[in-house]
Design a protein around this motif. Structure first.
Motif, mmCIF file in Angstrom:
data_model
loop_
_atom_site.group_PDB
_atom_site.id
_atom_site.type_symbol
_atom_site.label_atom_id
_atom_site.label_comp_id
_atom_site.label_asym_id
_atom_site.label_seq_id
_atom_site.Cartn_x
_atom_site.Cartn_y
_atom_site.Cartn_z
ATOM 1 N N ASN A 42 0.860 -1.176 0.000
ATOM 2 C CA ASN A 42 0.000 0.000 0.000
ATOM 3 C C ASN A 42 0.903 1.235 0.000
ATOM 4 O O ASN A 42 1.608 1.494 0.966
ATOM 5 C CB ASN A 42 -0.909 0.018 1.239
ATOM 6 C CG ASN A 42 -2.366 -0.077 0.863
ATOM 7 O OD1 ASN A 42 -2.778 0.415 -0.192
ATOM 8 N ND2 ASN A 42 -3.171 -0.698 1.712
ATOM 9 N N LYS B 27 -1.639 -0.122 -4.664
ATOM 10 C CA LYS B 27 -2.571 -0.694 -3.697
ATOM 11 C C LYS B 27 -2.702 -2.188 -3.990
ATOM 12 O O LYS B 27 -2.438 -2.632 -5.120
ATOM 13 C CB LYS B 27 -3.935 -0.010 -3.773
ATOM 14 C CG LYS B 27 -4.648 -0.189 -5.101
ATOM 15 C CD LYS B 27 -6.083 0.332 -5.062
ATOM 16 C CE LYS B 27 -6.149 1.834 -4.931
ATOM 17 N NZ LYS B 27 -7.549 2.338 -5.066
ATOM 18 N N TYR C 294 -10.316 -1.010 -2.532
ATOM 19 C CA TYR C 294 -9.648 -1.858 -1.546
ATOM 20 C C TYR C 294 -10.593 -2.989 -1.160
ATOM 21 O O TYR C 294 -11.816 -2.839 -1.199
ATOM 22 C CB TYR C 294 -9.252 -1.044 -0.305
ATOM 23 C CG TYR C 294 -8.210 0.008 -0.612
ATOM 24 C CD1 TYR C 294 -6.849 -0.305 -0.571
ATOM 25 C CD2 TYR C 294 -8.584 1.304 -0.939
ATOM 26 C CE1 TYR C 294 -5.892 0.653 -0.859
ATOM 27 C CE2 TYR C 294 -7.625 2.274 -1.234
ATOM 28 C CZ TYR C 294 -6.284 1.939 -1.190
ATOM 29 O OH TYR C 294 -5.332 2.882 -1.489
ATOM 30 N N ASP D 107 -6.392 -2.484 3.832
ATOM 31 C CA ASP D 107 -5.985 -1.069 3.881
ATOM 32 C C ASP D 107 -5.576 -0.606 5.270
ATOM 33 O O ASP D 107 -5.588 0.583 5.552
ATOM 34 C CB ASP D 107 -7.109 -0.174 3.349
ATOM 35 C CG ASP D 107 -8.279 -0.053 4.319
ATOM 36 O OD1 ASP D 107 -8.445 -0.935 5.193
ATOM 37 O OD2 ASP D 107 -9.037 0.930 4.207
#
Length: 438
Positions: free
Chosen positions: A15, A22, A50, A132
């Motif tokens: 990330n 991502k 995400y 995340d």
């Protein structure tokens, strides 16, 4: 356990919003498919690109929840002695990005769920694997809100995002401060010099900002600021190994000018000079927290950028507080004295709290009992970094964080102890079974 962890680490789930990176859907799909092969149903939930793998096993009232995250922080490959995306076992240490934070825990919870799915459970066990956590954990917040709306808030949360094989019962909340100042160029006579500043963490080898210990560790940006404040020089530009707002840079390089009337004419940047000088008073800001913490309040300057004529410095702030009001007030006072033309923005998630669980709570007592049965000597401790458990504590959920022994979290050569990794599935399954007893 080690085979599953090896497969998870090979997914490059970095990330890094600054570079547009991502985790894609491959890792959560792998987790979902592995669970399905064991007869455990789950779903993949998407929020803003995400992913979360969420599911439930058992019947009745939701009582226990497991949570872990599969995203990881960026790497400086040249600092690693092994491939960060290949699990490499040397002795009792398993090296790889995410081995300790947090794919070791993902594998441990997955295998615990496999065991629990074969039992008759007196209550539901919920689980979520998020993608995340390293950039704020909005997925965990979304799950907590979803469970609240559906009247499924669990009584206990085991957030598998800890370390050291001890139940973590306190963790501070994270805040971010962004300071912006425009470049201000002037020409002076002098000579150009370059000076490098490197990190030093002689006791605990980690790059995680929350573990920075003033008086023991040397932060390159703070050292640079101290240098500027004690020398009659002017900054020209700044470069360095800047990765993330909560990752300490390993090295920074300052290009500056030492005034000398016999020297050549050189452009310097007063805006950058004053911004860097302000770091020392900023990291010593007298911020008061709402509750006690072993680590107090920590402030580290870990990310710098220059874009469209504006210098930006990002501070990572940790405090046992819910709101940012007092933090913002103190930082504004410092900036008004040092660089009054700077712009300050303090960011935090209003729906997040902090972890503060009593060592006498049932969850902690059960965890301590199970650890003792496996020959683990542990005690309830405070963890330095924030975690996704902070989204559940405002709803009254009794929570702890837990994880394997290891080191170099967020830094090069991250590792987890193999012996503790292999115990994780057994510990998690036993704790859940004990909490589910009528």
């Amino acid at each position: 356990m080690m085979e599953l962890l090896s497969q998870l680490i090979e997914f490059e789930t970095v990330n890094d919003p600054a570079k547009g990176k991502k985790p894609n859907k491959e890792c959560p799909k792998f987790i979902k498919d592995a669970l399905a092969s064991w007869g455990i149903e789950s779903e993949i939930i998407e929020e803003d690109g995400y992913y979360t793998v969420y599911g439930e096993i058992g019947e009745g009232t939701p009582k226990v929840m497991f949570m872990a995250h599969f995203d990881v922080v960026p790497v400086n490959v040249e600092e690693w002695k092994t491939d960060p995306f290949k699990l490499t076992v040397i002795g009792n240490k398993a090296y790889g990005r995410g081995s300790a934070d947090d794919k070791g825990n993902v594998a441990g919870v997955m295998l615990a769920l496999k065991e629990l799915s074969t039992k008759r459970l007196s209550g539901k066990v919920l689980f979520a694997f998020t993608g995340d956590e390293e950039i704020g954990g909005k997925l965990a917040m979304h799950i907590a809100e979803k469970l609240k709306e559906e009247n499924k808030i669990p009584q206990y949360l085991i957030n598998a995002d800890g370390a050291g094989m001890s139940p973590i019962i306190r963790r501070r909340k994270g805040f971010g401060a962004v300071i912006e100042i425009p470049q201000q160029k002037i020409t002076i006579r002098g000579r150009v010099i370059k000076k490098s500043f490197t990190i030093s963490t002689p006791v605990l080898q980690t790059r995680h900002a929350a573990y920075f210990m003033p008086g023991v560790d040397a932060h390159p940006m703070i050292a640079l600021s101290h240098f500027l404040r004690n020398n009659d020089v002017f900054a020209v530009k700044l470069g360095g190994k800047f990765l993330k707002s909560n990752v300490l840079p390993s090295r920074v390089e300052l290009t500056y000018v030492e005034p000398d009337e016999s020297g050549e004419e050189i452009e310097v940047d007063l805006g950058l000079t004053e911004l860097l000088k302000s770091i020392v008073p900023l990291v010593r800001a007298p911020i008061s927290a709402e509750r006690y913490s072993d680590f107090g309040v920590s402030i580290t300057p870990n990310l710098y950028s220059f874009e469209n004529g504006v210098h930006r410095l990002r501070l990572d702030i940790r405090a046992m507080s819910y709101s940012s009001g007092q933090i913002e007030k103190v930082l504004k006072e410092i900036l008004e004295f040092n660089i009054p033309n700077a712009k300050l923005t303090v960011r935090h998630n209003e729906k997040a709290g902090y972890l503060f669980t009593s060592p006498d709570s049932k969850l902690v007592r059960v965890m301590m009992k199970i650890l003792e049965s496996f020959g683990e000597k542990a005690k309830p401790v405070e963890g330095a970094g924030a975690s996704d458990s902070r989204y559940f504590t405002p709803y009254g959920v009794e929570a702890i964080d837990f994880g394997p022994r290891g080191g170099n979290v967020h830094g090069p050569n991250e590792y987890a102890d193999v012996s503790s990794l292999e115990l994780l599935p057994k510990i998690y399954a036993e704790v859940a079974m004990n909490l589910l007893k009528k």
